[in-house]
Each structure stands twice: as C-alpha cells, then as structure tokens.
Design an enzyme around this catalytic site. Structure first.
Site: not given
Ligand SMILES: [Zn+2]
Length: 269
Positions: A51, A254, A2-3
């Site tokens: 987002k 990340r 999801p971006e």
C-alpha cells in the site's frame, strides 16, 4: 478504500502523467518538507509496493550529490493522488487537504491527505519497506512465502493476520472481509485452524489482480452500485448466498462484516 489495487492503479496514473517529466515546481505543505524544492528534478517512475507509493526522482547534479531519490507516501484510508492537466481545476478534495503539488508543463500531480510523506534516497527504500511481506501485485509475488509468514503465528485470528502487511502486502479491510466470506471462514478463526491457507492466499491475489486498472472494487464480478461486495458495507442486509442478515463488528481498529451462517464461528478453545 485504498488497498493494494488502488495504490497500484494510482502508481500507474502517476507514471503515465509524469514519467520522464522534468518538474518545473513543487509545493510541499507539510512541515518536514516545507523548504524542499524539486524544481529541475526529473520523475523517473512511479511504483507501488503493497500500500506504499513510490515516486522515484532524479536530482540535478547541482541540487544533490545523490542522484536517485524516492518520494514516499502512504494512502491509508483517505489519501489520494490525482494528476491534472495544466490549468485544470483541482477538484478531487478540499484545498486544505493538499500535502504536495508537483508541477510540470505536461501534468500537475496533487497529493491529498497523504501519510508518511517523505523524501529519501532510493537506496533507502529497502530499510523503509523491507519489513513488508510479499506484494500481492508485485512482479516478485511469492505465495509460498506469504503462506509461511501467515502460518508462523498460528494463534492470531485470520482476520487480523490478513491485514498484517508484514505477512503479505496489499490486503485491506474490504478484501479481508470479502475473502473470508468467499472461503467460508469466520474472521475469528485462528490461522492454525484455517483448513487451506494456500487457497486463501491465492484468492487474495486473484481478488486484487481482478481490480487492477479500474477504480470500482468488486469481488462479486458485478460493477453495479450496491452489488460489488458480498458482505463488506452490507450490515443487516441479506447474505447473497443464504439470506441471513450480515453482521458487523469492530475487530481491533477495523470494522468487520461477515455472514454468521456462511462463516460459522471457530469451535470454542
Ligand atoms: Zn450466508
């Protein structure tokens, strides 16, 4: 993943399914909203900001003196909203991940593994989201402001800066990796050493915009499985440009992917 584009698409799906619809039931499966009942409320619209997903609702007068409310949610890495036809089986995710169900005669919306799920007066959206930088897919997208916010912290690495939603809203890890490859930038290049920041920002917007309206995220122009990215998810596979094995490393929380030849490390400093 999801971006910004995924959230934009999700908002559109919910809008098509529910805008103008009067809810006939709701079922919140999180403690903070367990007693909330949206029966009789009307869905005004569904929108995204960066987002964040905003489902805007109108409360019936007997339910609340405040008419305009927003059901806020954030998808993070794993959240999903789905719209089903009434009677259709809910198959997107296991049932124990359901956080909310919104029922109507026209459609049923089911939110799985949502984060930051909260009901707030629409007038309070700004205090919740006001910290966000310009929204890459927003009607008010402002590239100059995004560049200004990035440039304000020249010592931060470009890899971190692009993920900072206070600078620009919508880029997640996939687009970050792809964008840096396409610009020939190492994720560890300090923002102050990036030669053309406006070009980076412009390309970020183009990549997200290109994936609006479809669920396969591609930065290569190909929608074929295994061909949708240059570096993201391609550890040890040959670079599409130079053949060098793609590297992978943790950057903060990340994972980042890059080509060590096409994206040379910044000069020692
Ligand atoms: Zn390469």
């Amino acid at each position: 993943m999801p971006e910004g584009d995924t959230v934009w698409n999700t908002a559109r799906v919910l809008h098509r399914a529910l805008a103008g619809v009067r809810l006939t039931g709701s079922d919140f499966r999180i403690p903070t909203l367990a007693t909330t009942d949206l029966t009789g409320w009307t869905v005004r619209e569904s929108a995204s900001r960066g987002k964040h997903l905003l489902l805007r609702l109108a409360a019936p007068p007997q339910a609340s003196p405040t008419a305009a409310w927003t059901l806020h949610s954030h998808l993070r890495m794993d959240g999903v909203w789905r719209a089903y036809a009434p009677g259709e089986r809910w198959t997107a995710r296991p049932a124990h991940l359901i956080r909310v169900v919104l029922r109507s005669p026209e459609a049923v919306a089911v939110g799985y593994h949502l984060h930051e799920l909260a009901l707030l007066p629409t007038a309070g959206e700004e205090s919740l989201l006001g910290h966000l930088g310009p929204d890459l897919l927003g009607a008010d997208w402002d590239p100059d402001e995004a560049v200004r916010r990035l440039a304000a912290a020249p010592g931060v690495t470009i890899g971190e800066a692009l993920l900072d939603q206070r600078k620009l809203a919508g880029v997640g890890n996939l687009y970050k990796c792809e964008l840096l490859f396409l610009r020939g930038l190492s994720p560890w290049t300090p923002v102050g050493a990036v030669p053309d920041l406006p070009a980076v920002v412009a390309l970020a917007q183009r990549l997200l915009a290109a994936n609006r309206g479809r669920w396969t995220q591609s930065t290569t122009g190909s929608l074929r499985r295994g061909q949708t990215s240059y570096v993201y998810g391609r550890r040890a596979q040959p670079c599409r440009r130079c053949g060098t094995a793609i590297s992978r490393e943790e950057l903060g929380e990340r994972v980042t992917y890059w080509c060590p030849v096409c994206q040379p490390p910044p000069a020692a400093h």
